[in-house]
Motif scaffolding. Structure first.
Motif, short mmCIF file in Angstrom:
data_model
loop_
_atom_site.label_atom_id
_atom_site.label_comp_id
_atom_site.label_asym_id
_atom_site.label_seq_id
_atom_site.Cartn_x
_atom_site.Cartn_y
_atom_site.Cartn_z
N LYS A 87 0.82 -1.21 0.00
CA LYS A 87 0.00 0.00 0.00
C LYS A 87 0.85 1.26 0.00
N LYS A 88 2.06 1.16 0.55
CA LYS A 88 2.96 2.31 0.57
C LYS A 88 4.32 1.89 0.00
N GLY A 89 4.93 2.79 -0.76
CA GLY A 89 6.25 2.52 -1.32
C GLY A 89 6.26 1.59 -2.49
N ARG A 90 5.08 1.31 -3.06
CA ARG A 90 4.99 0.36 -4.17
C ARG A 90 5.79 0.83 -5.37
N ASP A 91 5.63 2.08 -5.74
CA ASP A 91 6.31 2.60 -6.93
C ASP A 91 7.83 2.60 -6.74
N LEU A 92 8.27 2.95 -5.54
CA LEU A 92 9.71 2.98 -5.27
C LEU A 92 10.32 1.59 -5.36
N VAL A 93 9.67 0.61 -4.75
CA VAL A 93 10.17 -0.77 -4.77
C VAL A 93 10.20 -1.30 -6.20
N LEU A 94 9.13 -1.04 -6.95
CA LEU A 94 9.08 -1.50 -8.34
C LEU A 94 10.17 -0.84 -9.17
N TYR A 95 10.42 0.43 -8.90
CA TYR A 95 11.48 1.14 -9.62
C TYR A 95 12.84 0.53 -9.33
N VAL A 96 13.12 0.24 -8.05
CA VAL A 96 14.40 -0.35 -7.67
C VAL A 96 14.58 -1.72 -8.30
N TRP A 97 13.53 -2.52 -8.29
CA TRP A 97 13.62 -3.87 -8.85
C TRP A 97 13.80 -3.87 -10.36
N THR A 98 13.36 -2.82 -11.02
CA THR A 98 13.47 -2.78 -12.49
C THR A 98 14.69 -2.01 -12.98
N ILE A 99 15.56 -1.58 -12.07
CA ILE A 99 16.79 -0.88 -12.48
C ILE A 99 17.62 -1.70 -13.47
N PRO A 100 17.77 -3.03 -13.29
CA PRO A 100 18.57 -3.80 -14.25
C PRO A 100 18.08 -3.70 -15.70
N LEU A 101 16.81 -3.33 -15.89
CA LEU A 101 16.30 -3.18 -17.26
C LEU A 101 17.05 -2.08 -18.02
N GLY A 102 17.57 -1.10 -17.29
CA GLY A 102 18.27 0.00 -17.94
C GLY A 102 19.75 -0.26 -18.15
N ILE A 103 20.21 -1.47 -17.79
CA ILE A 103 21.62 -1.82 -17.92
C ILE A 103 21.79 -2.77 -19.10
N SER A 104 22.77 -2.52 -19.93
CA SER A 104 23.01 -3.38 -21.10
C SER A 104 23.50 -4.75 -20.66
N ASP A 105 23.41 -5.72 -21.57
CA ASP A 105 23.84 -7.07 -21.26
C ASP A 105 25.32 -7.11 -20.89
N LEU A 106 26.13 -6.40 -21.66
CA LEU A 106 27.57 -6.41 -21.41
C LEU A 106 27.90 -5.75 -20.08
N ALA A 107 27.24 -4.65 -19.78
CA ALA A 107 27.47 -3.97 -18.51
C ALA A 107 27.09 -4.86 -17.34
N ALA A 108 25.98 -5.59 -17.47
CA ALA A 108 25.57 -6.52 -16.41
C ALA A 108 26.62 -7.61 -16.22
N GLY A 109 27.17 -8.12 -17.33
CA GLY A 109 28.21 -9.12 -17.23
C GLY A 109 29.45 -8.58 -16.54
N LEU A 110 29.83 -7.34 -16.83
CA LEU A 110 31.01 -6.73 -16.22
C LEU A 110 30.79 -6.48 -14.73
N ILE A 111 29.56 -6.15 -14.35
CA ILE A 111 29.25 -5.95 -12.93
C ILE A 111 29.47 -7.25 -12.15
N TRP A 112 28.99 -8.36 -12.70
CA TRP A 112 29.16 -9.64 -12.01
C TRP A 112 30.57 -10.17 -12.15
N LEU A 113 31.28 -9.74 -13.19
CA LEU A 113 32.70 -10.08 -13.30
C LEU A 113 33.49 -9.45 -12.15
N ALA A 114 33.11 -8.22 -11.79
CA ALA A 114 33.76 -7.54 -10.67
C ALA A 114 33.49 -8.25 -9.35
#
Length: 281
Positions: A87-114
């Motif tokens: 009931k509260k904070g729904r939009d914020l939580v959804l926004y945080v969970w969908t942050i990876p959508l804005g990251i490219s495949d290669l960038a995601a791979g490099l993040i986990w490589l680190a």
């Protein structure tokens, strides 16, 4: 303008776009795959399938998809259910969970490589806790299981949000009256999820799974960043044919093989999650 022609006029730009940027390139790829110096030929397909690396790339791609997709489906269903009940904070939580959508495949791979690299966060943390005496090469041929887990975790982190967004939208379309009626008849939260949410969520599940399956067979950049040549996949082999071996015919044949596999699994999903007539909301 005639009202009967208006719908066709409105879809004309999209139709032209698909013809120019999708259908025409697909025809060119098909020509490359099925042609040789002698004309029509299946030589490229024979060469690709007969190559010793093809069974390995196919097995790795299917294994990764089989490992990632069930986890992503379970996580996206759990996260979507949690978000819709907030009931509260729904939009914020959804926004945080969908942050990876804005990251490219290669960038995601490099993040986990680190994280998994020999000088990365995981080795540093284990050294600080006294678990290991010296850094360990986790992403090497000596630890194939860890390499697979690292790639799977990167894919789960990167692409679960795609399914999450679709399922959140699907749950939002389910009328609340169904849940209220089930509650009146004494259904528990788990029973409401099984008897109300899942059946009425089938169209959204179809869309989410079809999209995710197609992307699973096109995985490349994450694997290249974490595993390189240690974990060959179908798209990686296609890239090698085109740019390393300069064999565009074989690359086109691989692309069509990936397309056929994706279509086969798509039809299977549509068959399993078939929506009865009149059951759509």
């Amino acid at each position: 303008m005639n009202a009967r022609l208006l719908p066709y006029f409105l879809i004309l730009p999209v139709t032209l776009f698909l013809c120019v940027f999708f259908i025409y390139p697909f025809v060119l790829v098909a020509q490359q795959a099925f042609s040789s110096d002698a004309g029509f030929s299946l030589d490229h397909f024979r060469d690709v399938v007969g190559y010793w690396k093809f069974p390995v790339t196919l097995k790795n791609t299917l294994l990764l998809a089989a490992l990632v997709l069930p986890v992503q489906l379970a996580l996206s269903l759990l996260m979507a259910t949690m978000v819709t009940k907030m009931k509260k904070g729904r939009d914020l939580v959804l926004y945080v969970w969908t942050i990876p959508l804005g990251i490219s495949d290669l960038a995601a791979g490099l993040i986990w490589l680190a994280i998994f690299d020999q000088t990365g966060f995981l080795n540093s943390m284990m050294s600080a806790l006294g678990i290991i005496e010296r850094p360990i090469g986790l992403l090497t041929y000596q630890h194939p299981g860890i390499l697979l887990v690292a790639i799977a975790l990167a894919e789960i982190w990167r692409a679960t949000a795609i399914m999450l967004v679709i399922l959140v939208a699907g749950i939002g379309l389910i009328p609340k009256e169904y849940y209220e009626a089930a509650e009146v008849f004494g259904a528990s939260p788990w029973q409401r999820f099984l008897k109300v949410t899942l059946p009425l969520l089938r169209p959204s599940l179809q869309t989410a799974l079809v999209l995710r399956v197609i992307l699973a067979f096109e995985v490349f950049a994450v694997v290249a960043a974490l595993g390189g040549t240690l974990f060959p996949v179908l798209m990686g082999q296609t890239y090698d044919y085109q740019f390393s071996l300069n064999n565009s015919g074989a690359a086109a044949a691989m692309a069509l093989i990936i397309l056929v596999i994706s279509i086969a699994f798509t039809l299977l999903i549509l068959r399993i999650l078939r929506v009865p007539k009149g059951a759509r909301i």
